[in-house]
Design a protein around this motif. Structure first.
Motif, PDB file in Angstrom:
ATOM      1  N   MET A  29       0.835  -1.199   0.000  1.00 33.38           N
ATOM      2  CA  MET A  29       0.000   0.000   0.000  1.00 33.38           C
ATOM      3  C   MET A  29       0.873   1.254   0.000  1.00 33.38           C
ATOM      4  O   MET A  29       0.635   2.194  -0.765  1.00 33.38           O
ATOM      5  N   VAL A  30       1.892   1.273   0.836  1.00 36.29           N
ATOM      6  CA  VAL A  30       2.791   2.429   0.899  1.00 36.29           C
ATOM      7  C   VAL A  30       3.565   2.569  -0.409  1.00 36.29           C
ATOM      8  O   VAL A  30       3.726   3.669  -0.928  1.00 36.29           O
ATOM      9  N   GLN A  31       4.025   1.454  -0.940  1.00 40.80           N
ATOM     10  CA  GLN A  31       4.854   1.472  -2.145  1.00 40.80           C
ATOM     11  C   GLN A  31       4.061   1.782  -3.409  1.00 40.80           C
ATOM     12  O   GLN A  31       4.536   2.509  -4.275  1.00 40.80           O
ATOM     13  N   THR A  32       2.858   1.202  -3.559  1.00 42.15           N
ATOM     14  CA  THR A  32       2.140   1.296  -4.834  1.00 42.15           C
ATOM     15  C   THR A  32       0.953   2.252  -4.822  1.00 42.15           C
ATOM     16  O   THR A  32       0.516   2.684  -5.877  1.00 42.15           O
ATOM     17  N   ARG A  33       0.422   2.501  -3.635  1.00 34.58           N
ATOM     18  CA  ARG A  33      -0.786   3.325  -3.487  1.00 34.58           C
ATOM     19  C   ARG A  33      -1.998   2.701  -4.197  1.00 34.58           C
ATOM     20  O   ARG A  33      -2.956   3.407  -4.527  1.00 34.58           O
ATOM     21  N   LEU A  34      -1.965   1.408  -4.427  1.00 32.17           N
ATOM     22  CA  LEU A  34      -3.096   0.738  -5.071  1.00 32.17           C
ATOM     23  C   LEU A  34      -4.248   0.587  -4.076  1.00 32.17           C
ATOM     24  O   LEU A  34      -4.040   0.126  -2.954  1.00 32.17           O
ATOM     25  N   PRO A  35      -5.461   0.967  -4.488  1.00 34.58           N
ATOM     26  CA  PRO A  35      -6.616   0.862  -3.585  1.00 34.58           C
ATOM     27  C   PRO A  35      -6.848  -0.557  -3.064  1.00 34.58           C
ATOM     28  O   PRO A  35      -7.241  -0.735  -1.919  1.00 34.58           O
ATOM     29  N   MET A  36      -6.589  -1.565  -3.884  1.00 37.06           N
ATOM     30  CA  MET A  36      -6.834  -2.932  -3.426  1.00 37.06           C
ATOM     31  C   MET A  36      -5.898  -3.311  -2.287  1.00 37.06           C
ATOM     32  O   MET A  36      -6.258  -4.101  -1.425  1.00 37.06           O
ATOM     33  N   TYR A  78       3.954  -5.777  13.162  1.00 39.13           N
ATOM     34  CA  TYR A  78       4.039  -5.827  11.703  1.00 39.13           C
ATOM     35  C   TYR A  78       3.657  -4.525  10.997  1.00 39.13           C
ATOM     36  O   TYR A  78       4.339  -4.114  10.059  1.00 39.13           O
ATOM     37  N   ILE A  79       2.587  -3.885  11.413  1.00 36.37           N
ATOM     38  CA  ILE A  79       2.179  -2.654  10.717  1.00 36.37           C
ATOM     39  C   ILE A  79       3.221  -1.547  10.889  1.00 36.37           C
ATOM     40  O   ILE A  79       3.616  -0.925   9.893  1.00 36.37           O
ATOM     41  N   PRO A  80       3.707  -1.285  12.109  1.00 37.34           N
ATOM     42  CA  PRO A  80       4.758  -0.258  12.213  1.00 37.34           C
ATOM     43  C   PRO A  80       5.997  -0.605  11.380  1.00 37.34           C
ATOM     44  O   PRO A  80       6.574   0.272  10.717  1.00 37.34           O
ATOM     45  N   TRP A  81       6.396  -1.893  11.400  1.00 40.02           N
ATOM     46  CA  TRP A  81       7.540  -2.314  10.584  1.00 40.02           C
ATOM     47  C   TRP A  81       7.250  -2.094   9.102  1.00 40.02           C
ATOM     48  O   TRP A  81       8.088  -1.572   8.360  1.00 40.02           O
ATOM     49  N   ALA A  82       6.058  -2.512   8.645  1.00 35.42           N
ATOM     50  CA  ALA A  82       5.704  -2.412   7.225  1.00 35.42           C
ATOM     51  C   ALA A  82       5.677  -0.959   6.758  1.00 35.42           C
ATOM     52  O   ALA A  82       6.124  -0.650   5.647  1.00 35.42           O
ATOM     53  N   LEU A  83       5.166  -0.077   7.591  1.00 37.55           N
ATOM     54  CA  LEU A  83       5.144   1.344   7.220  1.00 37.55           C
ATOM     55  C   LEU A  83       6.555   1.901   7.088  1.00 37.55           C
ATOM     56  O   LEU A  83       6.863   2.607   6.126  1.00 37.55           O
ATOM     57  N   ARG A  84       7.420   1.568   8.053  1.00 41.62           N
ATOM     58  CA  ARG A  84       8.821   2.035   7.964  1.00 41.62           C
ATOM     59  C   ARG A  84       9.502   1.448   6.731  1.00 41.62           C
ATOM     60  O   ARG A  84      10.205   2.150   5.997  1.00 41.62           O
ATOM     61  N   ALA A  85       9.302   0.146   6.508  1.00 37.75           N
ATOM     62  CA  ALA A  85       9.948  -0.515   5.368  1.00 37.75           C
ATOM     63  C   ALA A  85       9.448   0.057   4.051  1.00 37.75           C
ATOM     64  O   ALA A  85      10.235   0.327   3.138  1.00 37.75           O
ATOM     65  N   GLY A  86       8.144   0.234   3.928  1.00 37.44           N
ATOM     66  CA  GLY A  86       7.574   0.757   2.688  1.00 37.44           C
ATOM     67  C   GLY A  86       8.029   2.160   2.366  1.00 37.44           C
ATOM     68  O   GLY A  86       8.323   2.492   1.222  1.00 37.44           O
ATOM     69  N   VAL A  87       8.125   3.002   3.394  1.00 38.53           N
ATOM     70  CA  VAL A  87       8.542   4.393   3.194  1.00 38.53           C
ATOM     71  C   VAL A  87      10.033   4.490   2.902  1.00 38.53           C
ATOM     72  O   VAL A  87      10.453   5.268   2.041  1.00 38.53           O
ATOM     73  N   SER A  88      10.835   3.707   3.597  1.00 38.16           N
ATOM     74  CA  SER A  88      12.289   3.849   3.462  1.00 38.16           C
ATOM     75  C   SER A  88      12.867   3.124   2.249  1.00 38.16           C
ATOM     76  O   SER A  88      13.970   3.444   1.814  1.00 38.16           O
ATOM     77  N   ALA A  89      12.145   2.166   1.690  1.00 39.56           N
ATOM     78  CA  ALA A  89      12.656   1.406   0.545  1.00 39.56           C
ATOM     79  C   ALA A  89      12.575   2.212  -0.742  1.00 39.56           C
ATOM     80  O   ALA A  89      11.744   3.118  -0.886  1.00 39.56           O
ATOM     81  N   LYS A  90      13.447   1.863  -1.661  1.00 41.64           N
ATOM     82  CA  LYS A  90      13.349   2.405  -3.012  1.00 41.64           C
ATOM     83  C   LYS A  90      12.046   1.892  -3.631  1.00 41.64           C
ATOM     84  O   LYS A  90      11.444   0.953  -3.105  1.00 41.64           O
ATOM     85  N   PRO A  91      11.613   2.460  -4.761  1.00 40.84           N
ATOM     86  CA  PRO A  91      10.401   1.942  -5.416  1.00 40.84           C
ATOM     87  C   PRO A  91      10.588   0.474  -5.834  1.00 40.84           C
ATOM     88  O   PRO A  91      11.284   0.165  -6.797  1.00 40.84           O
ATOM     89  N   LEU A  92       9.986  -0.428  -5.091  1.00 41.38           N
ATOM     90  CA  LEU A  92      10.220  -1.861  -5.280  1.00 41.38           C
ATOM     91  C   LEU A  92       9.591  -2.429  -6.551  1.00 41.38           C
ATOM     92  O   LEU A  92      10.036  -3.456  -7.047  1.00 41.38           O
ATOM     93  N   LEU A  93       8.584  -1.766  -7.064  1.00 39.00           N
ATOM     94  CA  LEU A  93       7.943  -2.266  -8.282  1.00 39.00           C
ATOM     95  C   LEU A  93       8.849  -2.097  -9.498  1.00 39.00           C
ATOM     96  O   LEU A  93       8.705  -2.798 -10.486  1.00 39.00           O
ATOM     97  N   ASN A  94       9.817  -1.190  -9.412  1.00 37.85           N
ATOM     98  CA  ASN A  94      10.690  -0.888 -10.552  1.00 37.85           C
ATOM     99  C   ASN A  94      11.935  -1.763 -10.624  1.00 37.85           C
ATOM    100  O   ASN A  94      12.724  -1.633 -11.547  1.00 37.85           O
ATOM    101  N   VAL A  95      12.135  -2.633  -9.658  1.00 39.24           N
ATOM    102  CA  VAL A  95      13.349  -3.441  -9.595  1.00 39.24           C
ATOM    103  C   VAL A  95      13.246  -4.626 -10.555  1.00 39.24           C
ATOM    104  O   VAL A  95      12.213  -5.290 -10.620  1.00 39.24           O
ATOM    105  N   ARG A  96      14.317  -4.882 -11.266  1.00 40.08           N
ATOM    106  CA  ARG A  96      14.375  -6.053 -12.154  1.00 40.08           C
ATOM    107  C   ARG A  96      14.944  -7.230 -11.355  1.00 40.08           C
ATOM    108  O   ARG A  96      16.127  -7.542 -11.441  1.00 40.08           O
ATOM    109  N   TYR A  97      14.080  -7.848 -10.604  1.00 37.10           N
ATOM    110  CA  TYR A  97      14.495  -8.912  -9.683  1.00 37.10           C
ATOM    111  C   TYR A  97      15.145 -10.080 -10.411  1.00 37.10           C
ATOM    112  O   TYR A  97      16.075 -10.697  -9.882  1.00 37.10           O
ATOM    113  N   GLU A  98      14.665 -10.387 -11.585  1.00 33.57           N
ATOM    114  CA  GLU A  98      15.189 -11.525 -12.333  1.00 33.57           C
ATOM    115  C   GLU A  98      16.674 -11.352 -12.676  1.00 33.57           C
ATOM    116  O   GLU A  98      17.358 -12.336 -12.918  1.00 33.57           O
ATOM    117  N   GLU A  99      17.154 -10.123 -12.700  1.00 35.06           N
ATOM    118  CA  GLU A  99      18.568  -9.859 -12.963  1.00 35.06           C
ATOM    119  C   GLU A  99      19.407  -9.899 -11.686  1.00 35.06           C
ATOM    120  O   GLU A  99      20.622  -9.728 -11.742  1.00 35.06           O
TER     121      GLU A  99
END
Length: 140
Positions: free
Chosen positions: A75-82, A106-127
């Motif tokens: 939610m923090v990373q993508t802002r997707l309503p779902m 978990y929620i406090p951790w997830a909020l910190r992780a989501g805010v502090s991480a780079k945009p995770l959707l843009n990462v080419r994990y397969e590489e």
């Protein structure tokens, strides 16, 4: 090399282990529906593709609590309503103790992780399958 044969501690080996342990197959994901725009459909497809990568990166199990915690990161990373819907409605089915753990840990951790991480959707994990998991976590 196949992911399962990568050295222990690599992202690819951890992902293969996670998928195998839970009997998940990345090729069995449901196709994206109800999205007319081709670019938006691709974004939703990619979101589905990276979901299990994020489980591995975050060290979250595919349990109800683990999924809800990951939805908070998403939610923090993508802002997707779902993601917001799942993050807020999902806990309604949990017991008192699970809700307390989710709310206090978990929620406090997830909020910190989501805010502090780079945009995770843009990462080419397969590489990055051959990369050390700890190093990848620090980078992101």
């Amino acid at each position: 090399p196949t992911l399962a044969t990568l050295p222990q501690g690599t992202f690819g080996e951890a992902y293969a282990s996670f998928m195998g342990h839970h009997d998940f197959d990345p090729d069995e994901r449901q196709p994206v529906r109800f999205v007319e725009d081709e670019e938006l459909a691709y974004v939703m497809l990619r979101y589905r593709q990276v979901h299990d990568f994020w489980h591995v990166l975050c060290g979250l199990p595919p349990t109800v609590v683990g999924e809800i915690a990951l939805k908070w990161v998403e939610m923090v990373q993508t802002r997707l309503p779902m993601c917001a819907l799942s993050a807020t409605v999902g806990p309604l089915g949990l017991g008192t103790e699970e809700n307390r753990t989710l709310r206090n840990v978990y929620i406090p951790w997830a909020l910190r992780a989501g805010v502090s991480a780079k945009p995770l959707l843009n990462v080419r994990y397969e590489e990055r399958f051959e990369m050390d998991l700890g190093e990848l976590r620090r980078e992101l």
